[in-house]
Enzyme design. Structure first.
Site, PDB file in Angstrom:
ATOM      1  N   GLY A 179      52.995  86.829  35.383  1.00  0.00           N
ATOM      2  CA  GLY A 179      52.591  85.672  34.596  1.00  0.00           C
ATOM      3  C   GLY A 179      51.146  85.261  34.814  1.00  0.00           C
ATOM      4  N   CYS A 180      50.412  86.033  35.603  1.00  0.00           N
ATOM      5  CA  CYS A 180      48.997  85.746  35.842  1.00  0.00           C
ATOM      6  C   CYS A 180      48.159  86.715  35.031  1.00  0.00           C
ATOM      7  CB  CYS A 180      48.656  85.892  37.322  1.00  0.00           C
ATOM      8  SG  CYS A 180      49.474  84.696  38.384  1.00  0.00           S
ATOM      9  N   ALA A 181      47.087  86.220  34.428  1.00  0.00           N
ATOM     10  CA  ALA A 181      46.188  87.082  33.666  1.00  0.00           C
ATOM     11  C   ALA A 181      45.465  88.051  34.596  1.00  0.00           C
ATOM     12  CB  ALA A 181      45.185  86.243  32.885  1.00  0.00           C
TER      13      ALA A 181
END
Length: 143
Positions: free
Chosen positions: A48-50
């Site tokens: 869920g982290c870029a």
């Protein structure tokens, strides 16, 4: 070595300029200990982290009551600083206290939601959720 979270908050609130605040966050990231290869394992990767983010949450029972030991890393300077905020907030807490701590409240208190991209905000939430989930599990498993 990272300063205590209270000191980080005081320093952050003392800085008026957002460019300086960004520099401070990046500096906090530089204070994290160098990551070893084991930290970069797929199991530690936060979804869920870029940017790529790795968190490893363990228990240290050497001082009596077990305390969390949080290590983290990122491939992006600003995100590594956000990881450092999480480490400063959670490292050394009991699992129960960590499970009750709202990491996103710190993010909001510092005004980061208004100054970071939505992708970075989602990443902070993903880190906070991961730590909360792991701390909750550890607290439930504690005697």
């Amino acid at each position: 070595m990272l300063p205590p979270i209270e000191t980080i908050v005081e320093n952050f609130e003392f800085i008026d300029d957002w460019e300086e605040r960004y520099r401070y966050i990046i500096e906090l990231g530089r204070m994290l200990p160098p990551a070893d290869e084991a930290l970069h394992a797929e199991a530690n990767k936060v979804q869920g982290c870029a940017s790529q983010v790795w968190l490893d949450l363990g228990l240290d029972g050497s001082g009596g009551e077990p305390r969390l030991h949080l290590r983290g890393d990122s491939d992006a300077h600003i995100v590594r600083g956000l990881v450092a905020l999480m480490v400063a907030l959670f490292d050394g807490q009991t699992p129960r206290k960590a499970a009750e701590t709202d990491a996103f409240a710190l993010y909001t208190r510092l005004g980061l939601g208004e100054h970071l991209t939505p992708q970075r905000s989602n990443g902070v939430r993903a880190m906070a959720d991961r730590i909360h989930r792991d701390a909750t599990r550890m607290a439930a498993e504690a005697p």
